[in-house]
Scaffold this motif. Structure first.
Motif, PDB file in Angstrom:
ATOM      1  N   SER A 126       0.830  -1.204   0.000  1.00  0.00           N
ATOM      2  CA  SER A 126       0.000   0.000   0.000  1.00  0.00           C
ATOM      3  C   SER A 126       0.866   1.256   0.000  1.00  0.00           C
ATOM      4  O   SER A 126       0.488   2.288  -0.569  1.00  0.00           O
ATOM      5  CB  SER A 126      -0.937   0.000   1.200  1.00  0.00           C
ATOM      6  OG  SER A 126      -0.195  -0.059   2.412  1.00  0.00           O
ATOM      7  N   ALA A 127       2.061   1.165   0.617  1.00  0.00           N
ATOM      8  CA  ALA A 127       2.952   2.321   0.641  1.00  0.00           C
ATOM      9  C   ALA A 127       3.446   2.654  -0.765  1.00  0.00           C
ATOM     10  O   ALA A 127       3.503   3.828  -1.163  1.00  0.00           O
ATOM     11  CB  ALA A 127       4.136   2.058   1.573  1.00  0.00           C
ATOM     12  N   LEU A 128       3.816   1.623  -1.545  1.00  0.00           N
ATOM     13  CA  LEU A 128       4.234   1.865  -2.927  1.00  0.00           C
ATOM     14  C   LEU A 128       3.071   2.401  -3.754  1.00  0.00           C
ATOM     15  O   LEU A 128       3.237   3.301  -4.584  1.00  0.00           O
ATOM     16  CB  LEU A 128       4.778   0.581  -3.546  1.00  0.00           C
ATOM     17  CG  LEU A 128       6.249   0.270  -3.336  1.00  0.00           C
ATOM     18  CD1 LEU A 128       6.612  -1.055  -3.985  1.00  0.00           C
ATOM     19  CD2 LEU A 128       7.123   1.378  -3.893  1.00  0.00           C
ATOM     20  N   HIS A 129       1.896   1.824  -3.558  1.00  0.00           N
ATOM     21  CA  HIS A 129       0.706   2.302  -4.263  1.00  0.00           C
ATOM     22  C   HIS A 129       0.504   3.791  -4.011  1.00  0.00           C
ATOM     23  O   HIS A 129       0.288   4.587  -4.931  1.00  0.00           O
ATOM     24  CB  HIS A 129      -0.509   1.504  -3.799  1.00  0.00           C
ATOM     25  CG  HIS A 129      -1.803   1.942  -4.428  1.00  0.00           C
ATOM     26  ND1 HIS A 129      -2.470   3.084  -4.022  1.00  0.00           N
ATOM     27  CD2 HIS A 129      -2.544   1.398  -5.426  1.00  0.00           C
ATOM     28  CE1 HIS A 129      -3.568   3.220  -4.736  1.00  0.00           C
ATOM     29  NE2 HIS A 129      -3.640   2.213  -5.599  1.00  0.00           N
ATOM     30  N   ASP A 130       0.605   4.196  -2.746  1.00  0.00           N
ATOM     31  CA  ASP A 130       0.356   5.593  -2.393  1.00  0.00           C
ATOM     32  C   ASP A 130       1.486   6.513  -2.845  1.00  0.00           C
ATOM     33  O   ASP A 130       1.283   7.723  -2.979  1.00  0.00           O
ATOM     34  CB  ASP A 130       0.173   5.710  -0.880  1.00  0.00           C
ATOM     35  CG  ASP A 130      -1.091   5.020  -0.391  1.00  0.00           C
ATOM     36  OD1 ASP A 130      -1.962   4.732  -1.233  1.00  0.00           O
ATOM     37  OD2 ASP A 130      -1.186   4.755   0.823  1.00  0.00           O
ATOM     38  N   ALA A 131       2.670   5.956  -3.085  1.00  0.00           N
ATOM     39  CA  ALA A 131       3.784   6.771  -3.563  1.00  0.00           C
ATOM     40  C   ALA A 131       3.725   7.004  -5.059  1.00  0.00           C
ATOM     41  O   ALA A 131       4.208   8.024  -5.553  1.00  0.00           O
ATOM     42  CB  ALA A 131       5.116   6.109  -3.189  1.00  0.00           C
ATOM     43  N   VAL A 132       3.133   6.057  -5.806  1.00  0.00           N
ATOM     44  CA  VAL A 132       3.179   6.110  -7.271  1.00  0.00           C
ATOM     45  C   VAL A 132       1.883   6.632  -7.878  1.00  0.00           C
ATOM     46  O   VAL A 132       1.903   7.530  -8.744  1.00  0.00           O
ATOM     47  CB  VAL A 132       3.509   4.721  -7.848  1.00  0.00           C
ATOM     48  CG1 VAL A 132       3.394   4.727  -9.374  1.00  0.00           C
ATOM     49  CG2 VAL A 132       4.900   4.276  -7.415  1.00  0.00           C
ATOM     50  N   VAL A 133       0.757   6.111  -7.460  1.00  0.00           N
ATOM     51  CA  VAL A 133      -0.514   6.399  -8.138  1.00  0.00           C
ATOM     52  C   VAL A 133      -0.884   7.887  -8.083  1.00  0.00           C
ATOM     53  O   VAL A 133      -1.299   8.454  -9.109  1.00  0.00           O
ATOM     54  CB  VAL A 133      -1.635   5.513  -7.571  1.00  0.00           C
ATOM     55  CG1 VAL A 133      -2.985   5.926  -8.144  1.00  0.00           C
ATOM     56  CG2 VAL A 133      -1.347   4.044  -7.884  1.00  0.00           C
ATOM     57  N   PRO A 134      -0.731   8.575  -6.946  1.00  0.00           N
ATOM     58  CA  PRO A 134      -1.062  10.008  -6.965  1.00  0.00           C
ATOM     59  C   PRO A 134      -0.188  10.818  -7.923  1.00  0.00           C
ATOM     60  O   PRO A 134      -0.663  11.759  -8.550  1.00  0.00           O
ATOM     61  CB  PRO A 134      -0.828  10.435  -5.507  1.00  0.00           C
ATOM     62  CG  PRO A 134      -0.992   9.190  -4.708  1.00  0.00           C
ATOM     63  CD  PRO A 134      -0.443   8.106  -5.573  1.00  0.00           C
ATOM     64  N   LEU A 135       1.086  10.433  -8.053  1.00  0.00           N
ATOM     65  CA  LEU A 135       1.959  11.152  -8.987  1.00  0.00           C
ATOM     66  C   LEU A 135       1.531  10.893 -10.427  1.00  0.00           C
ATOM     67  O   LEU A 135       1.621  11.792 -11.271  1.00  0.00           O
ATOM     68  CB  LEU A 135       3.409  10.731  -8.782  1.00  0.00           C
ATOM     69  CG  LEU A 135       4.071  11.221  -7.484  1.00  0.00           C
ATOM     70  CD1 LEU A 135       5.494  10.686  -7.374  1.00  0.00           C
ATOM     71  CD2 LEU A 135       4.074  12.743  -7.415  1.00  0.00           C
ATOM     72  N   CYS A 136       1.084   9.677 -10.705  1.00  0.00           N
ATOM     73  CA  CYS A 136       0.562   9.393 -12.050  1.00  0.00           C
ATOM     74  C   CYS A 136      -0.647  10.262 -12.349  1.00  0.00           C
ATOM     75  O   CYS A 136      -0.779  10.834 -13.438  1.00  0.00           O
ATOM     76  CB  CYS A 136       0.188   7.917 -12.175  1.00  0.00           C
ATOM     77  SG  CYS A 136       1.587   6.778 -12.165  1.00  0.00           S
ATOM     78  N   ALA A 137      -1.545  10.371 -11.363  1.00  0.00           N
ATOM     79  CA  ALA A 137      -2.749  11.184 -11.552  1.00  0.00           C
ATOM     80  C   ALA A 137      -2.379  12.646 -11.760  1.00  0.00           C
ATOM     81  O   ALA A 137      -2.951  13.330 -12.620  1.00  0.00           O
ATOM     82  CB  ALA A 137      -3.670  11.023 -10.345  1.00  0.00           C
ATOM     83  N   ALA A 138      -1.400  13.135 -10.994  1.00  0.00           N
ATOM     84  CA  ALA A 138      -0.992  14.533 -11.130  1.00  0.00           C
ATOM     85  C   ALA A 138      -0.370  14.800 -12.490  1.00  0.00           C
ATOM     86  O   ALA A 138      -0.502  15.900 -13.044  1.00  0.00           O
ATOM     87  CB  ALA A 138      -0.001  14.895 -10.023  1.00  0.00           C
ATOM     88  N   ALA A 139       0.307  13.794 -13.060  1.00  0.00           N
ATOM     89  CA  ALA A 139       0.936  13.942 -14.368  1.00  0.00           C
ATOM     90  C   ALA A 139      -0.033  13.675 -15.514  1.00  0.00           C
ATOM     91  O   ALA A 139       0.344  13.810 -16.684  1.00  0.00           O
ATOM     92  CB  ALA A 139       2.143  13.005 -14.476  1.00  0.00           C
ATOM     93  N   GLY A 140      -1.259  13.287 -15.184  1.00  0.00           N
ATOM     94  CA  GLY A 140      -2.229  12.967 -16.228  1.00  0.00           C
ATOM     95  C   GLY A 140      -1.910  11.689 -16.960  1.00  0.00           C
ATOM     96  O   GLY A 140      -2.247  11.528 -18.134  1.00  0.00           O
ATOM     97  N   VAL A 141      -1.284  10.747 -16.255  1.00  0.00           N
ATOM     98  CA  VAL A 141      -0.851   9.487 -16.852  1.00  0.00           C
ATOM     99  C   VAL A 141      -1.654   8.352 -16.238  1.00  0.00           C
ATOM    100  O   VAL A 141      -1.751   8.231 -15.017  1.00  0.00           O
ATOM    101  CB  VAL A 141       0.660   9.263 -16.603  1.00  0.00           C
ATOM    102  CG1 VAL A 141       1.095   7.886 -17.078  1.00  0.00           C
ATOM    103  CG2 VAL A 141       1.473  10.346 -17.303  1.00  0.00           C
ATOM    104  N   GLY A 142      -2.234   7.507 -17.073  1.00  0.00           N
ATOM    105  CA  GLY A 142      -2.998   6.368 -16.581  1.00  0.00           C
ATOM    106  C   GLY A 142      -2.105   5.309 -15.974  1.00  0.00           C
ATOM    107  O   GLY A 142      -0.989   5.083 -16.428  1.00  0.00           O
ATOM    108  N   ALA A 143      -2.575   4.661 -14.921  1.00  0.00           N
ATOM    109  CA  ALA A 143      -1.802   3.627 -14.243  1.00  0.00           C
ATOM    110  C   ALA A 143      -2.679   2.411 -13.955  1.00  0.00           C
ATOM    111  O   ALA A 143      -3.829   2.562 -13.560  1.00  0.00           O
ATOM    112  CB  ALA A 143      -1.204   4.163 -12.947  1.00  0.00           C
ATOM    113  N   GLN A 144      -2.127   1.236 -14.155  1.00  0.00           N
ATOM    114  CA  GLN A 144      -2.784  -0.010 -13.784  1.00  0.00           C
ATOM    115  C   GLN A 144      -1.956  -0.666 -12.681  1.00  0.00           C
ATOM    116  O   GLN A 144      -0.747  -0.854 -12.833  1.00  0.00           O
ATOM    117  CB  GLN A 144      -2.878  -0.966 -14.971  1.00  0.00           C
ATOM    118  CG  GLN A 144      -3.460  -2.326 -14.609  1.00  0.00           C
ATOM    119  CD  GLN A 144      -3.509  -3.259 -15.804  1.00  0.00           C
ATOM    120  OE1 GLN A 144      -3.502  -2.803 -16.946  1.00  0.00           O
ATOM    121  NE2 GLN A 144      -3.552  -4.550 -15.544  1.00  0.00           N
ATOM    122  N   VAL A 145      -2.603  -0.983 -11.575  1.00  0.00           N
ATOM    123  CA  VAL A 145      -1.929  -1.623 -10.462  1.00  0.00           C
ATOM    124  C   VAL A 145      -2.302  -3.103 -10.462  1.00  0.00           C
ATOM    125  O   VAL A 145      -3.474  -3.465 -10.510  1.00  0.00           O
ATOM    126  CB  VAL A 145      -2.326  -0.980  -9.118  1.00  0.00           C
ATOM    127  CG1 VAL A 145      -1.575  -1.657  -7.966  1.00  0.00           C
ATOM    128  CG2 VAL A 145      -2.037   0.516  -9.134  1.00  0.00           C
TER     129      VAL A 145
END
Length: 337
Positions: A10-29
């Motif tokens: 969950s820590a990695l999820h919270d470190a990566v996914v918000p930055l993807c959203a801020a960059a306007g980049v789609g992410a699949q976990v």
């Protein structure tokens, strides 16, 4: 799906996914290694969490670019898994947020950058800016193109192309920016007409900031198939550095005794090598004379073009469908490619 994140943390999820959203980049976990293979080759960027890196490596996915093992921190075992995966790096995201932001800014950009073609006048009034505009205009319908004004004393490339009123960032704005600029952000922020972007100045008082140019040119070439530099002959060490950054350099000279003599001095001053070629404008000397005196091969001879001044004054740029500039641009860029 630009980014694939493989982790149960969950820590990695919270470190990566918000930055993807801020960059306007789609992410699949994906938290199940067995399901990774279906998306492995489709993602632009693959981030394998250190918690699952060993299990993913056991699946032996295809080797590809853009794979990184990440953790908070990753731990020693992650390095062995990274070798097995053929990963490009092992990243501690606790200390490398800037790295991730930079990686996300370039998601979706081509893996292989474009090329830089520089144009410089061997003598004053040789027609350097005209040729630079023609090259950019010719290539723009074939791929993203950026025309860079590196001549502070020139007329302004946006004015020659009728784009002086097009909104977008100029050199002055880039000098004031800090942090990492992505290729897509630069491409979308400069004044642009379809596939042709122009980077020039907005005011009468101009100065090329060399540190900004060093920062911007690698970004520009990642985001465009072709970057054309209109170089200033008088800029000394700045000219030498910018010329060295070009994949090909075109030296424009009138085929006159004064013109070729001035060009020969410029060539000697810059120590030009096999990346440079001579573009000859009308005059009394032959191509063989120009080659003999400058040491550069003649790669094109460009005749005067009828109606050029009127076309530029109307904001259409120098290129016409069947004029000598169009033929020269086609041949020069085809040969360079």
């Amino acid at each position: 799906m630009p980014v694939l994140l493989v982790t149960r943390s969950s820590a990695l999820h919270d470190a990566v996914v918000p930055l993807c959203a801020a960059a306007g980049v789609g992410a699949q976990v994906c938290d199940e290694p067995a399901l990774v293979l279906t998306a492995w080759t489709d993602a632009d960027l693959v981030l394998v969490g250190a918690d699952l890196a060993g299990e993913v490596a056991d699946l032996a996915p295809l080797r590809r670019l853009g794979v990184h093992v990440v953790g908070l921190p990753p731990g020693d075992a992650a390095f062995r898994s990274a070798v097995a995966l053929g990963a490009m790096s092992v990243i501690d995201l606790a200390e490398s947020t800037d790295w991730l932001v930079g990686a996300l800014t370039d998601v979706g950009e081509p893996a292989s950058p474009g090329r830089i073609v520089g144009v410089v006048g061997g003598a004053g009034g040789a027609g350097t800016t005209t040729l630079a505009c023609a090259l950019a205009q010719w290539h723009a319908p074939r791929g993203p193109t950026l025309l860079v004004d590196a001549d502070p004393l020139g007329p302004g490339l946006d004015r020659l192309l009728g784009m002086e009123d097009v909104a977008g960032v100029r050199w002055e704005g880039l000098v004031e920016t800090s942090g990492r600029l992505g290729a897509r952000a630069l491409r979308e922020s400069v004044p642009r007409d379809d596939h042709l972007g122009v980077l020039t100045w907005s005011g009468l008082r101009r100065r090329l900031d060399l540190p900004t140019a060093r920062r911007i040119l690698p970004v520009a070439v990642r985001g465009h198939d072709l970057v054309v530099l209109d170089l200033a002959r008088q800029s000394g060490s700045t000219l030498a550095e910018l010329a060295d950054r070009c994949d090909e350099l075109l030296v424009v000279t009138p085929a006159t005794v004064p013109g070729v003599a001035a060009t020969a001095r410029l060539v000697a001053e810059l120590g030009l090598d096999g990346r440079a070629g001579l573009v000859v404008r009308p005059g009394g000397l032959s191509d063989a004379d120009a080659h003999r005196l400058t040491g550069l091969p003649v790669v094109a001879a460009v005749a005067d073009q009828r109606g050029l001044a009127a076309s530029v004054d109307r904001g259409l740029g120098p290129l016409t469908p069947r004029g000598p500039l169009a033929r020269a641009a086609r041949d020069l860029l085809s040969e360079a490619a």
